[in-house]
Scaffold this active site. Structure first.
Site, mmCIF file in Angstrom:
data_model
loop_
_atom_site.group_PDB
_atom_site.id
_atom_site.type_symbol
_atom_site.label_atom_id
_atom_site.label_comp_id
_atom_site.label_asym_id
_atom_site.label_seq_id
_atom_site.Cartn_x
_atom_site.Cartn_y
_atom_site.Cartn_z
ATOM 1 N N SER A 102 36.105 43.579 44.920
ATOM 2 C CA SER A 102 35.243 42.411 44.747
ATOM 3 C C SER A 102 35.211 41.534 45.994
ATOM 4 O O SER A 102 36.239 41.035 46.451
ATOM 5 C CB SER A 102 35.742 41.591 43.548
ATOM 6 N N THR A 103 34.015 41.312 46.507
ATOM 7 C CA THR A 103 33.856 40.471 47.701
ATOM 8 C C THR A 103 34.249 39.021 47.430
ATOM 9 O O THR A 103 34.887 38.377 48.272
ATOM 10 C CB THR A 103 32.403 40.512 48.186
#
Length: 208
Positions: A15-16
């Site tokens: 997840s960024t």
């Protein structure tokens, strides 16, 4: 001495936005006198339960294009290295997450999490291979091979599966997510400060 409130930090290595939170949560929690409980988990099963076969940023290309620009802006604003998109997205984060589950209560967990995210989103490196993760652990002065072996043992694998079920049972649907001790759920990097404020009892008028 009063006990510090605790905030659960649920994150996924693919997840960024979890990356942005992971790089700053310890400093912000320290300033707020809040303890962090590191909760690594896998989003794949959560997405599957919602009928998604991939990240929504892949399923909806316009959303994905804007996400990469938004994360690049936020990384620059926070003083992080320029964002480098890895070749594959989302990355296979299973091995990295198993290690984080194994070390969730160890003093090195924060350094390890930041090292993985830096390799992934600041240098664009793959994080799927245990050998690469072992090298990151070695760079932290830890026994990388031994930790990788421990993380692949069945009790730790079972623990990760249980954490995934817990995430779904507690209503988590994305990452990063933050849960306070009274069960209040905050979702998204831009809610980190609000989650910390809630944890220490600083809440909007009319909310309790």
């Amino acid at each position: 001495m009063p006990r510090r409130p605790t905030l659960e930090f649920w994150f996924e290595f693919a997840s960024t936005y979890s990356y942005l939170s992971a790089m700053r949560i310890e400093a912000l929690a320290g300033a707020a006198d809040v303890a962090i409980r590191w909760r690594p988990f896998l989003l794949g099963p959560v997405f599957a339960a919602q009928g998604w076969t991939s990240s929504p940023f892949n399923l909806y290309p316009a959303k994905g294009r804007n996400m990469w620009r938004d994360v690049a802006r936020e990384a620059a604003r926070l003083g992080l290295p320029p964002l480098t998109r890895p070749d594959a997205f989302p990355q296979n984060s299973l091995a990295a997450t198993r290690i984080a589950v194994h070390g969730a209560d160890e003093p090195w967990i924060g350094d390890y999490v930041r090292a993985v995210y830096t390799a992934e989103f600041a240098r664009g490196q793959a994080i799927a291979e245990p050998g690469a993760l072992s090298a990151l652990l070695n760079d932290l002065g830890l026994e990388g091979p031994a930790i990788v072996r421990a993380a692949t043992q069945e009790p730790n694998k079972s623990r990760l599966r249980s954490i995934g079920e817990e995430a779904k049972s507690r209503g988590l649907y994305g990452a990063p997510s933050f849960l306070t001790e009274d069960g209040e759920l905050f979702w998204g990097n831009d809610r980190l400060e609000q989650a910390l404020a809630w944890a220490v009892g600083d809440r909007p008028a009319g909310m309790r």
